[in-house]
Design a protein around this motif. Structure first.
Motif, mmCIF file in Angstrom:
data_model
loop_
_atom_site.group_PDB
_atom_site.id
_atom_site.type_symbol
_atom_site.label_atom_id
_atom_site.label_comp_id
_atom_site.label_asym_id
_atom_site.label_seq_id
_atom_site.Cartn_x
_atom_site.Cartn_y
_atom_site.Cartn_z
ATOM 1 N N GLU A 179 0.834 -1.204 0.000
ATOM 2 C CA GLU A 179 0.000 0.000 0.000
ATOM 3 C C GLU A 179 0.868 1.253 0.000
ATOM 4 N N ARG A 180 1.999 1.207 0.685
ATOM 5 C CA ARG A 180 2.913 2.353 0.676
ATOM 6 C C ARG A 180 3.490 2.584 -0.715
ATOM 7 N N GLU A 181 3.842 1.496 -1.394
ATOM 8 C CA GLU A 181 4.351 1.627 -2.758
ATOM 9 C C GLU A 181 3.321 2.295 -3.666
ATOM 10 N N VAL A 182 2.080 1.819 -3.584
ATOM 11 C CA VAL A 182 1.009 2.379 -4.406
ATOM 12 C C VAL A 182 0.775 3.847 -4.041
ATOM 13 N N LEU A 183 0.787 4.144 -2.754
ATOM 14 C CA LEU A 183 0.606 5.511 -2.278
ATOM 15 C C LEU A 183 1.632 6.451 -2.907
ATOM 16 N N ARG A 184 2.900 6.055 -2.884
ATOM 17 C CA ARG A 184 3.957 6.927 -3.416
ATOM 18 C C ARG A 184 3.792 7.155 -4.919
ATOM 19 N N LEU A 185 3.443 6.099 -5.626
ATOM 20 C CA LEU A 185 3.295 6.233 -7.074
ATOM 21 C C LEU A 185 2.084 7.079 -7.439
ATOM 22 N N ILE A 186 0.994 6.910 -6.699
ATOM 23 C CA ILE A 186 -0.185 7.758 -6.904
ATOM 24 C C ILE A 186 0.182 9.216 -6.649
ATOM 25 N N ALA A 187 0.894 9.465 -5.553
ATOM 26 C CA ALA A 187 1.273 10.835 -5.189
ATOM 27 C C ALA A 187 2.213 11.458 -6.215
ATOM 28 N N ARG A 188 2.948 10.616 -6.942
ATOM 29 C CA ARG A 188 3.853 11.130 -7.980
ATOM 30 C C ARG A 188 3.146 11.336 -9.313
ATOM 31 N N GLY A 189 1.849 11.055 -9.354
ATOM 32 C CA GLY A 189 1.067 11.329 -10.544
ATOM 33 C C GLY A 189 0.931 10.180 -11.521
ATOM 34 N N TYR A 190 1.331 8.973 -11.121
ATOM 35 C CA TYR A 190 1.217 7.815 -12.001
ATOM 36 C C TYR A 190 -0.251 7.416 -12.177
ATOM 37 N N ALA A 191 -0.615 7.013 -13.382
ATOM 38 C CA ALA A 191 -1.943 6.463 -13.645
ATOM 39 C C ALA A 191 -1.992 5.020 -13.137
ATOM 40 N N LYS A 193 -2.758 2.304 -14.635
ATOM 41 C CA LYS A 193 -2.120 1.362 -15.554
ATOM 42 C C LYS A 193 -0.605 1.391 -15.400
ATOM 43 N N GLU A 194 -0.050 2.579 -15.199
ATOM 44 C CA GLU A 194 1.398 2.713 -15.024
ATOM 45 C C GLU A 194 1.855 2.048 -13.723
ATOM 46 N N ILE A 195 1.057 2.210 -12.676
ATOM 47 C CA ILE A 195 1.389 1.581 -11.393
ATOM 48 C C ILE A 195 1.334 0.071 -11.531
ATOM 49 N N ALA A 196 0.305 -0.407 -12.192
ATOM 50 C CA ALA A 196 0.174 -1.853 -12.398
ATOM 51 C C ALA A 196 1.397 -2.414 -13.119
ATOM 52 N N SER A 202 -2.288 -6.277 -11.317
ATOM 53 C CA SER A 202 -3.366 -5.856 -12.210
ATOM 54 C C SER A 202 -3.883 -4.470 -11.825
ATOM 55 N N VAL A 203 -4.553 -3.824 -12.767
ATOM 56 C CA VAL A 203 -5.162 -2.520 -12.490
ATOM 57 C C VAL A 203 -6.202 -2.655 -11.383
ATOM 58 N N LYS A 204 -6.941 -3.758 -11.399
ATOM 59 C CA LYS A 204 -7.947 -3.987 -10.361
ATOM 60 C C LYS A 204 -7.303 -4.068 -8.978
ATOM 61 N N THR A 205 -6.136 -4.697 -8.905
ATOM 62 C CA THR A 205 -5.425 -4.780 -7.621
ATOM 63 C C THR A 205 -4.948 -3.401 -7.181
ATOM 64 N N VAL A 206 -4.493 -2.594 -8.128
ATOM 65 C CA VAL A 206 -4.104 -1.211 -7.801
ATOM 66 C C VAL A 206 -5.292 -0.464 -7.219
ATOM 67 N N GLU A 207 -6.439 -0.590 -7.847
ATOM 68 C CA GLU A 207 -7.652 0.082 -7.362
ATOM 69 C C GLU A 207 -8.000 -0.361 -5.950
ATOM 70 N N ALA A 212 -8.052 0.877 -0.115
ATOM 71 C CA ALA A 212 -7.636 0.544 1.245
ATOM 72 C C ALA A 212 -6.851 1.690 1.878
ATOM 73 N N VAL A 213 -5.980 2.326 1.091
ATOM 74 C CA VAL A 213 -5.199 3.452 1.602
ATOM 75 C C VAL A 213 -6.108 4.611 1.977
ATOM 76 N N LEU A 214 -7.054 4.947 1.098
ATOM 77 C CA LEU A 214 -7.982 6.044 1.379
ATOM 78 C C LEU A 214 -8.794 5.765 2.637
ATOM 79 N N ARG A 215 -9.233 4.514 2.785
ATOM 80 C CA ARG A 215 -10.020 4.141 3.955
ATOM 81 C C ARG A 215 -9.193 4.245 5.239
ATOM 82 N N LYS A 216 -7.993 3.696 5.207
ATOM 83 C CA LYS A 216 -7.152 3.690 6.413
ATOM 84 C C LYS A 216 -6.722 5.096 6.820
ATOM 85 N N LEU A 217 -6.492 5.965 5.830
ATOM 86 C CA LEU A 217 -6.042 7.330 6.130
ATOM 87 C C LEU A 217 -7.194 8.315 6.245
#
Length: 235
Positions: A179-191, A193-196, A202-207, A212-217
């Motif tokens: 989740e931290r990895e995804v958080l950093r990539l989202i914050a850096r502006g990655y789409a 698909k790019e994160i996946a 998969s894109v679904k797993t990224v979503e 989960a990150v939005l909920r926890k924070l």
């Protein structure tokens, strides 16, 4: 090799150097790419003698093969790269033929770098490294050098120069490593698909991770998430 590992082709060694290596990464496609890039022993001098996808597998393969260098991902099922290092302490500290570890990860987060170096790894490079540079890094670690991707060395110098323990961030501690990895990539502006593509999921797993990150924070959208990450200097 995949886009993450760069497009450089590993060059032939200038001497008859040889090094035995184990690849530890939970993404089979990535291991296959690394093997194809650096594992041509007659060209690179690197012999891949084993692979592992999680902590238990890694300890078993490393113990059985006693490689000179282990390429170790930071985030692994079963406790992560730090747990592999902890369980292989006796191999790292052996007087004769010690096993040396080089972290190879998509993450360039300071806490990940510092964690594996404190655990005993001899270096840390990111998966943007070219095949040529990775081969060079492996041989340098085999010889006892410390090797880092350029911007990561500063994290280590700062961490070991300070006697203060890093502050505990309870919000960040709620997140898993992935989740931290995804958080950093989202914050850096990655789409998504790019994160996946970067994380081999998969894109679904990224979503799912973003939800989960939005909920926890307790955040509402990726814009709030970006502001949250930037305020904590995680970007």
């Amino acid at each position: 090799m995949s886009d993450e590992t760069g497009t450089g082709t590993a060059a032939a060694p200038t001497t008859e150097r040889r090094v035995r290596v184990v690849l530890v990464d939970d993404h089979r496609m990535f291991r296959t790419g690394v093997q194809a890039e650096i594992g041509r022993t007659d060209v690179t001098g690197v012999e891949v003698v084993g692979e592992a996808a999680d902590v238990d597998q890694a300890v078993m393969v490393i113990t059985a093969t006693r490689p000179e260098v282990v390429l170790l991902d930071v985030h692994l099922p079963g406790g992560g790269g730090v747990e592999v290092l902890r369980r292989c302490t006796s191999l790292m500290t052996a007087t004769d033929d010690p096993v040396r570890f080089l972290a190879l990860s998509v993450s360039d987060a300071a806490e990940d770098v510092i964690g594996v170096i404190r655990g005993g790894a001899r270096g840390y490079v990111t998966k943007t490294i070219t095949g040529t540079d990775l081969v060079d890094s492996i041989f340098r670690v085999q010889e006892g050098d410390a090797v880092f991707s350029p911007r990561l060395a500063g994290f280590v110098l700062d961490a070991f120069a300070s006697t203060d323990a890093p502050p505990v961030d309870e919000d960040l501690d709620r997140l898993t490593q992935r989740e931290r990895e995804v958080l950093r990539l989202i914050a850096r502006g990655y789409a998504y698909k790019e994160i996946a593509k970067q994380l081999y999921i998969s894109v679904k797993t990224v979503e799912s991770h973003v939800s989960a990150v939005l909920r926890k924070l307790q955040l509402s959208n990726r814009h709030e998430l970006t502001r949250w990450a930037t305020a904590r200097r995680l970007v």
